[in-house]
Design a protein around this motif. Structure first.
Motif, short mmCIF file in Angstrom:
data_model
loop_
_atom_site.label_atom_id
_atom_site.label_comp_id
_atom_site.label_asym_id
_atom_site.label_seq_id
_atom_site.Cartn_x
_atom_site.Cartn_y
_atom_site.Cartn_z
N THR A 1 9.01 -0.68 -8.70
CA THR A 1 8.79 -1.73 -9.69
C THR A 1 7.55 -2.52 -9.27
O THR A 1 7.18 -2.54 -8.08
N LEU A 2 6.91 -3.15 -10.22
CA LEU A 2 5.71 -3.93 -9.93
C LEU A 2 6.02 -5.03 -8.92
O LEU A 2 5.21 -5.33 -8.04
N GLU A 3 7.19 -5.62 -9.02
CA GLU A 3 7.59 -6.69 -8.10
C GLU A 3 7.61 -6.19 -6.65
O GLU A 3 7.06 -6.84 -5.75
N VAL A 4 8.21 -5.03 -6.43
CA VAL A 4 8.31 -4.48 -5.07
C VAL A 4 6.93 -4.02 -4.58
O VAL A 4 6.56 -4.25 -3.41
N ALA A 5 6.15 -3.38 -5.45
CA ALA A 5 4.82 -2.90 -5.07
C ALA A 5 3.93 -4.06 -4.62
O ALA A 5 3.17 -3.94 -3.65
N LYS A 6 4.00 -5.18 -5.33
CA LYS A 6 3.19 -6.35 -4.97
C LYS A 6 3.57 -6.86 -3.57
O LYS A 6 2.71 -7.18 -2.76
N LYS A 7 4.87 -6.94 -3.31
CA LYS A 7 5.33 -7.44 -2.01
C LYS A 7 4.87 -6.54 -0.86
O LYS A 7 4.40 -7.02 0.18
N ILE A 8 4.98 -5.22 -1.06
CA ILE A 8 4.59 -4.27 -0.01
C ILE A 8 3.08 -4.34 0.24
O ILE A 8 2.63 -4.37 1.40
N ALA A 9 2.29 -4.37 -0.84
CA ALA A 9 0.83 -4.39 -0.69
C ALA A 9 0.35 -5.66 0.00
O ALA A 9 -0.49 -5.61 0.92
N ILE A 10 0.89 -6.80 -0.40
CA ILE A 10 0.47 -8.07 0.21
C ILE A 10 0.90 -8.13 1.68
O ILE A 10 0.16 -8.64 2.53
N ALA A 11 2.07 -7.57 1.98
CA ALA A 11 2.52 -7.53 3.39
C ALA A 11 1.57 -6.70 4.24
O ALA A 11 1.24 -7.08 5.39
N GLU A 12 1.08 -5.56 3.70
CA GLU A 12 0.13 -4.72 4.43
C GLU A 12 -1.20 -5.44 4.63
O GLU A 12 -1.81 -5.35 5.70
N ILE A 13 -1.65 -6.14 3.60
CA ILE A 13 -2.93 -6.88 3.71
C ILE A 13 -2.84 -7.95 4.78
O ILE A 13 -3.76 -8.14 5.58
N LYS A 14 -1.71 -8.63 4.86
CA LYS A 14 -1.56 -9.73 5.83
C LYS A 14 -1.44 -9.23 7.27
O LYS A 14 -1.62 -10.00 8.21
N LYS A 15 -1.13 -7.95 7.42
CA LYS A 15 -1.14 -7.39 8.78
C LYS A 15 -2.57 -7.36 9.33
O LYS A 15 -2.78 -7.50 10.54
N LYS A 16 -3.54 -7.17 8.42
CA LYS A 16 -4.94 -7.10 8.84
C LYS A 16 -5.61 -8.47 8.79
O LYS A 16 -6.37 -8.85 9.69
N TYR A 17 -5.31 -9.23 7.73
CA TYR A 17 -5.92 -10.56 7.56
C TYR A 17 -4.82 -11.61 7.74
O TYR A 17 -4.14 -12.00 6.79
N LEU A 18 -4.65 -12.06 8.96
CA LEU A 18 -3.51 -12.90 9.32
C LEU A 18 -3.58 -14.29 8.69
O LEU A 18 -2.56 -14.86 8.30
N SER A 19 -4.77 -14.85 8.59
CA SER A 19 -4.89 -16.25 8.15
C SER A 19 -5.23 -16.41 6.67
O SER A 19 -5.07 -17.49 6.12
N GLY A 20 -5.68 -15.36 6.02
CA GLY A 20 -6.12 -15.48 4.63
C GLY A 20 -4.99 -15.28 3.62
O GLY A 20 -3.91 -14.80 3.95
N GLN A 21 -5.26 -15.68 2.38
CA GLN A 21 -4.34 -15.43 1.28
C GLN A 21 -4.76 -14.15 0.54
O GLN A 21 -5.92 -13.77 0.57
#
Length: 359
Positions: free
Chosen positions: A112-132
């Motif tokens: 679902t779009l809801e789950v895909a958004k959560k997974i993608a943002i979690a992966e991005i934050k692994k690389k960019y710890l301080s950014g939104q």
């Protein structure tokens, strides 16, 4: 010797170009290098962008992230607010993943779009710890579904991922074409590629607006539309409702659900007096008297209906009716005047009409 002569020719050509540029007016000279700079900038930018968005999908409202299923061809906008802000337009690949530059490749197809958004943002934050970061559906995909059954033209249809079943079932090539009234609107089945299926009730969707009865289509869906058999498979609703008539019967129909399909009670309905006529035998009707108010309040359970039931909603008895008399002849203001039964006198009506004229 030939190689030496070739080099001399190149030097002469380059010298001519520089001399030509040098002879240009300063304004033209500046414009030339400005255009070259812009072209270079565009080329560099294009190397990290996907194809630009070319069309806006037709939707009946915002996409519900809990309902929308992600698939190959969807385009997402990824924004990362770090020390150096990054923005990308990223498609879902044919393999069902998104490749976010500097981050990772993430599988999103079938989520679902809801789950895909959560997974993608979690992966991005692994690389960019301080950014939104944001991961937003930008352009829904187009795919193929198959429709068959009592439909006029069976076959494949190209649709957008924001389309629901009714768009395919009730499709018309032109606004002048009439909707096919011989096909079912309720007992429709959608078969998904994963082997699951959903039952579609377009009539109930139009009545309630609940998307459960008219789901979004998925890649490769097969829609089976049966023939409408209203004469043998019906429930009739009459009286003080907003849409009287006979409707297709579906197993599990209840009194409240059928009244919603009849677009609800009218303003003059007596919700305390509803009668269901049910034929146990052809010549033996059974009459079921119902106080709808008790069902609405939860005091009594809803009534499960059977094929062939007739529902009648009675109107309220209104004692006071709109009654009037016509006054003509030798009065100042001839016309219609309201009266109340057994309480209005002739003298009152003459007075309202301005009295008699003077001879």
């Amino acid at each position: 010797m030939a190689k030496y002569q070739h080099n001399i020719n190149i030097l002469i050509a380059l010298s001519a170009i520089f001399v030509f540029i040098g002879l240009m007016p300063m304004k033209v000279h500046a414009q030339l290098f400005d255009q070259l700079d812009k072209a270079s900038s565009k080329t560099s930018s294009a190397s990290i962008q996907t194809q630009p968005v070319t069309s806006t999908p037709i939707q009946d409202g915002p996409v519900d992230p809990k309902e929308y299923i992600v698939g190959p061809g969807d385009v997402f906008a990824v924004s990362i607010w770090a020390a150096v802000p990054l923005n990308f337009q990223i498609p879902v690949t044919p393999e069902g993943s998104v490749i976010i530059p500097t981050v990772n490749e993430i599988q999103v197809s079938g989520l679902t779009l809801e789950v895909a958004k959560k997974i993608a943002i979690a992966e991005i934050k692994k690389k960019y710890l301080s950014g939104q970061a944001s991961f937003t559906l930008l352009t829904p995909r187009t795919f193929i579904v198959t429709v068959k059954g009592a439909i006029t033209e069976e076959g494949k249809r190209f649709i957008q991922a924001t389309n629901r079943v009714d768009v395919v079932v009730n499709y018309r090539k032109s606004e002048r074409d009439a909707i096919d009234t011989t096909i079912a609107q309720r007992n429709i089945v959608v078969h998904h590629k994963d082997g699951s299926q959903q039952f579609v009730d377009i009539e109930k969707y139009y009545a309630t607006g609940n998307a459960v009865y008219n789901p979004l289509l998925r890649d490769g869906d097969v829609i089976v539309v049966p023939q409408k058999t209203i004469r043998q498979n019906f429930i009739a609703v009459y009286g003080a409702v907003n849409k009287q008539g006979s409707f297709e019967f579906v197993e599990g129909d209840s009194l409240l659900s059928m009244l919603s399909i009849a677009r609800g009670l009218s303003k003059i309905a007596d919700s305390g007096k509803v009668v269901i006529t049910r034929y146990v035998k052809e010549t033996s009707p059974e009459y079921i008297n119902i106080d709808l108010r008790k069902i609405i309040l939860g005091v009594q359970p809803d009534v499960l209906l059977k094929r062939g039931d007739r529902i009648v909603v009675y109107e309220q008895y209104i004692q006071q009716r709109s009654t009037s008399v016509s006054v003509t002849g030798e009065v100042i203001y001839p016309g219609l005047y309201p009266i109340s039964k057994d309480s209005t006198f002739l003298s009152e009506i003459i007075q309202q009409a301005g009295g008699v004229t003077q001879f």
